[in-house]
Design an enzyme around this catalytic site. Structure first.
Site, mmCIF file in Angstrom:
data_model
loop_
_atom_site.group_PDB
_atom_site.id
_atom_site.type_symbol
_atom_site.label_atom_id
_atom_site.label_comp_id
_atom_site.label_asym_id
_atom_site.label_seq_id
_atom_site.Cartn_x
_atom_site.Cartn_y
_atom_site.Cartn_z
ATOM 1 N N SER A 123 0.848 -1.187 0.000
ATOM 2 C CA SER A 123 0.000 0.000 0.000
ATOM 3 C C SER A 123 0.890 1.245 0.000
ATOM 4 O O SER A 123 1.682 1.426 -0.917
ATOM 5 C CB SER A 123 -0.941 -0.041 1.209
ATOM 6 O OG SER A 123 -1.932 0.937 1.097
ATOM 7 N N HIS A 173 -7.834 -5.210 -0.909
ATOM 8 C CA HIS A 173 -6.556 -4.548 -0.645
ATOM 9 C C HIS A 173 -5.679 -5.358 0.291
ATOM 10 O O HIS A 173 -4.450 -5.268 0.229
ATOM 11 C CB HIS A 173 -6.820 -3.163 -0.055
ATOM 12 C CG HIS A 173 -5.594 -2.323 0.077
ATOM 13 N ND1 HIS A 173 -4.771 -2.026 -0.995
ATOM 14 C CD2 HIS A 173 -5.033 -1.707 1.148
ATOM 15 C CE1 HIS A 173 -3.766 -1.267 -0.581
ATOM 16 N NE2 HIS A 173 -3.910 -1.061 0.715
#
Length: 702
Positions: free
Chosen positions: A560, A675
Site C-alpha cells: 500500500s 486490498h
C-alpha cells in the site's frame, strides 16, 4: 456579504467542481504521453488479458522452485492451525470469535461462555458459517465485522464484503436466535457506514444515488433509515460536500452508566474535518481543532484524541470533557495523558468505570488505567512484560474486565485477563504455541542517522553470533505514512519461512508513521515526504556499515503506502537492494487521485492541482521515474483485482513500463482478496509463499 445556507451550498458545489476541473486539467497533461492508461480499466477485457499473460509468465518461475511448495504448506499450516488463540470479543454476555481454519477457510462466527472460554478447549456454538453462506448464495463472502445495538447487544449489523472489497453489505443478525432477522435491516453493497440509533432506527452513510459519493468514492450524505422503510424513503440528517476527501459518517458513543453521544463526522481531509453533535432537533458543530475527534466515553466524560494542539492540550494527547459541556457547546478540555517526544498513543479503550490506555514508549508498549473522579483523573500503570507490543483484545462497558495481548518478535502472543478496577493483569488465559524455532535468535534495536541528522530507530532479528561480513540474507520493511506505527510482533510465517533458514529481519520505524505521534507523521507529509525515503535508505546504509548484511544480500518489501515506499527506493537507490517486493502499491503519483480511492489521500500526499505539490510528486513518483539503462534489481510486484482502495492499476502500469524499457521484473495479480489479500486462508498462504520464494531465489540461491 451575508450568504444564505442554500447559497453557501451552491458556492461549495461550484468550488468543488472548479477544483475537480483544475485537477482534471493538470492530470490530463500527465496522461497525454502515458501509453498504459488502458490498464486503468480495472475489469476491462484487454487489461485482464494482459494480467493473465503476466501471471502465466510469473507463476511458473516461482511455483516451479522446489522451495515454493514447502513455503506454501508451512504458511497454510500456520494460518489454518487450530491451536491459534481465538481472540475474544465480549458481546451479549458471551465471548464471540471469528475463526478461520482448514475446515472453514472463509470463516465462522461463534460464541462460548466466559467461563468456558478459559478452558483449554472451549465448547463453541457456531452462529454464522461464511463458507456455507457463500456456497448457498454463489458469492465469496468475506467477514468485515459486526456493529451491535447498545446496551443489550442482541441485534447486530453484520458487515460482509464480496471478495474482500472495501464496499460492504449490511445484514441484521439476532444473537439470541443465532440467525439473520427475517425482513430486518439489509443495506446492499456500497462503501458505507451504519450506526444504531435505536432498535428501529439507523443512521446510514452510503451511495444514495447520483451525486452522493465523493470523488474518492466515499459517502457524504447521512440519512435516517427506519425499520421496514425502503432506502429511497430515508430522511436526510446531514450532508457534507462532494469535494470532501473522505466522507461523512454518524457515530454513537456510549458508556457503562447509560450516557450517549451521537456524532456526525465530516472528514473534509483524510486526517481532519468537522465534528457535530446530533440530536432530534438538529446538529451543532463542536469547536475543536480539525484533527481532534471524540473516541470514547466513561462516567459521562467524553474522551478526545488530539493530533493538533487544543488550548493547553498538546498534539498527540488524550483529553476529556464532561458530556453536558459537549452537548452545551462549552469545551474546556482536561489533559488525561500527554506524551513526551518519544511516546505515542496506540489505543484508548473504556470499560464500565475506567479508561485503559495503551501507548508506545520508544516503540515499546505500555499500559495505564485511568479513573475519573471529582479531583480529575488518577493513573495506575499496569505491570506487563517489557520490550513487547501491547493491545486490548476485548473490553466492554458492562464490567471492568478486559483482555490484553502481549507479543514480541520472538515471543508468541499471550492473552491475559485485565482487571481494570485494580490495574492488574492475571495469569495467561491463552498462549500461542511457538510456531518457529527461536533458539539462538536475538533482537537488537539500533538507530540510523538520516540526511537531516534525525535519529531513526529500527529493530533487527538475527542469529546470535552471525558473522559481520555482510553475508546474512536480510529482508527489511517499513510503512512510513498515515501516522500508523510499525511495532514489534510475533510473525510466525516470517519466523518459520525466513528466520529458521538463517535469514535476518529488519523493521524500520521511519518518519511518516505514528511511532512518535503526530509530529513524526507530519515531518513527512506532502512535499516533505523525501525525509521518509531518506530515513529508510539511512537504515539500510547503517545495516551495511555494521556489516550485518550487504546490498547483494538485502531485500525489502512493503504494501500500500509501503508499496509506494518500495517503488521510490527501487528508483532512488537501486544499488542498495538485491530484491524488492512491491505489494498492492501506489506508484503513479501523478494520476493517483483518479484511481480507486486515491482522491481521499491528498492530505497525505498532496495534489497535482497544486503546482508546488505536483512538482514534488513528479520527483518521487515511481512510475514516472523509471529510467532506461539503469541497473535495477528485478522486482516482484503483486496486487489484487478486487482492490477497490488503491486499485491494481498502479502495479500494472509500473510493470508495463519496466517491460517497455527491457528491464527485468515479476508481476502477479490475484483475482480476489481486496486490498489486504484476505479472501481466505489459502490465498494468504499463496501470497506469502510466492513472496518468500522470490526472496529465497534472490538472497538464498541454491
Amino acid at each position: 456579504m451575508r450568504v444564505s445556507e442554500r447559497g453557501r451550498l451552491a458556492i461549495g458545489v461550484a468550488l468543488a467542481a472548479a477544483l475537480a476541473a483544475s485537477a482534471a486539467l493538470a492530470q490530463s497533461k500527465a496522461m497525454t504521453d502515458d501509453p498504459y492508461v488502458w490498464l486503468e480499466d480495472k475489469d476491462g477485457a484487454r487489461a485482464l488479458a494482459w494480467v493473465e499473460a503476466e501471471n502465466k509468465r510469473t507463476l511458473p518461475r516461482l511455483q516451479a522452485d522446489p522451495r515454493y511448495q514447502t513455503f506454501y504448506q508451512q504458511a497454510l499450516a500456520i494460518a489454518a492451525a487450530k491451536d491459534r488463540i481465538p481472540m475474544p470479543s465480549q458481546l451479549y454476555g458471551r465471548i464471540y470469535n471469528f475463526w478461520r481454519d482448514a475446515d472453514h477457510p472463509q470463516g465462522i462466527w461463534r460464541w462460548t461462555s466466559e467461563a468456558d472460554y478459559a478452558r483449554p478447549q472451549p465448547r463453541w456454538t457456531t452462529v454464522l458459517d461464511l463458507d456455507a453462506l457463500s456456497k448457498a448464495e454463489g458469492k465469496k463472502w468475506v467477514w468485515k465485522g459486526a456493529t451491535c445495538l447498545q446496551p443489550e447487544e442482541r441485534l447486530c449489523l453484520v458487515a460482509l464484503s464480496e471478495g474482500g472489497e472495501d464496499a460492504i453489505s449490511y445484514r441484521e443478525f439476532d444473537l439470541a436466535a443465532g440467525t439473520f432477522v427475517a425482513g430486518g435491516f439489509a443495506l446492499p453493497k456500497s462503501k458505507q457506514g451504519a450506526s444504531w440509533l435505536d432498535k428501529d432506527t439507523l443512521l446510514v452513510s452510503r451511495d444514495w444515488g447520483a451525486g452522493t459519493m465523493t470523488a474518492s468514492s466515499y459517502p457524504f450524505v447521512v440519512k435516517m433509515v427506519k425499520r421496514g422503510q425502503p432506502l429511497d424513503a430515508a430522511t436526510e440528517v446531514y450532508r457534507g460536500q462532494p469535494g470532501d476527501q473522505l466522507g461523512t459518517y454518524a457515530g454513537v458513543i456510549t458508556d457503562g452508566q447509560g450516557h450517549r453521544l451521537v456524532t456526525i463526522t465530516r472528514q473534509t481531509t483524510f486526517f481532519g474535518g468537522e465534528t457535530y453533535v446530533w440530536t432530534p432537533a438538529g446538529t451543532r458543530k463542536l469547536d475543536v481543532p480539525a484533527r481532534t475527534f471524540p473516541e470514547a466515553m466513561v462516567h459521562g466524560q467524553v474522551l478526545f484524541r488530539t493530533s493538533d494542539p487544543w488550548g493547553k492540550v498538546p498534539a498527540g494527547a488524550i483529553a476529556s470533557v464532561p458530556l453536558a459541556d459537549v452537548e452545551g457547546g462549552t469545551l474546556n478540555p482536561t489533559v488525561v495523558f500527554a506524551p513526551n517526544p518519544r511516546q505515542s498513543v496506540d489505543e484508548l479503550v473504556t470499560t464500565k468505570d475506567r479508561l485503559v490506555l495503551i501507548y508506545n514508549d520508544n516503540v515499546r508498549g505500555r499500559a495505564t488505567v485511568y479513573t475519573p473522579g471529582e479531583e480529575g483523573w488518577t493513573a495506575r500503570p499496569v505491570a506487563l512484560p517489557d520490550n513487547a507490543s501491547l493491545s486490548v483484545a476485548s473490553a466492554d462497558d458492562k464490567s471492568d474486565h478486559a483482555y490484553v495481548t502481549v507479543t514480541g518478535f520472538l515471543t508468541p502472543t499471550t492473552l491475559l485477563p485485565l482487571d481494570a478496577a485494580t490495574a492488574t493483569a492475571g495469569a495467561a488465559v491463552k498462549t500461542l504455541p511457538a510456531k518457529f524455532d527461536a533458539a539462538g535468535l536475538v533482537v537488537e534495536q539500533h538507530e540510523a542517522t538520516s540526511t537531516d541528522g534525525t535519529k531513526v530507530p529500527y529493530f533487527i532479528v538475527h542469529r546470535d553470533g552471525i558473522r559481520h561480513d555482510g553475508s546474512t540474507p536480510t529482508i527489511m520493511t517499513a510503512y512510513g505514512g498515515f501516522e500508523l506505527p510499525m511495532l514489534p510482533g510475533y510473525s510466525a510465517i516470517t519466523g518459520k519461512l525466513w528466520l529458521e533458514r538463517g535469514g535476518a529481519y529488519v523493521l524500520a520505524n521511519i518518519r511518516g508513521g505514528g511511532e512518535f505521534g503526530p509530529a513524526w507523521h507530519d515531518a513527512g507529509r506532502k512535499t516533505k515526504r523525501q525525509v521518509i525515503y531518506d530515513d529508510f535508505a539511512a537504515v539500510a546504509k547503517d545495516l551495511i556499515a555494521r556489516r550485518m548484511t550487504s546490498p547483494r544480500k538485502l531485500g525489502i518489501y512493503g504494501g500500500s503506502n509501503g508499496g509506494l515506499l518500495m517503488g521510490v527506493e527501487f528508483n532512488q537507490h537501486p544499488e542498495l537492494w538485491q530484491a524488492v517486493t512491491i505489494q498492492v502499491p501506489l506508484l503513479d503519483m501523478l494520476r493517483y487521485e483518479q484511481i480507486a480511492a486515491g482522491a481521499s489521500w491528498v492530505d497525505e500526499y498532496g495534489s497535482v492541482s497544486v503546482p508546488e505539490e505536483r512538482a514534488f510528486l513528479s520527483t518521487i513518483s515511481p512510475y514516472q521515474n523509471i529510467r532506461k539503462g539503469v541497473r535495477y534489481p528485478e522486482p516482484y510486484i503483486w496486487t489484487t483485482t478486487k482492490d477497490d482502495r488503491v486499485g491494481p492499476q498502479h502495479a500494472r502500469k509500473f510493470a508495463a513500463r519496466l517491460k517497455e524499457y527491457g528491464l527485468p521484473y515479476l508481476f502477479y495479480e490475484d483475482t480476489a482478496g481486496g486490498h489486504s489479500g484476505d479472501a481466505d486462508i489459502e490465498q494468504g498462504a499463496r501470497l506469502q509463499a510466492l513472496q518468500m520464494t522470490y526472496f529465497a531465489q534472490k538472497l538464498m540461491p541454491r
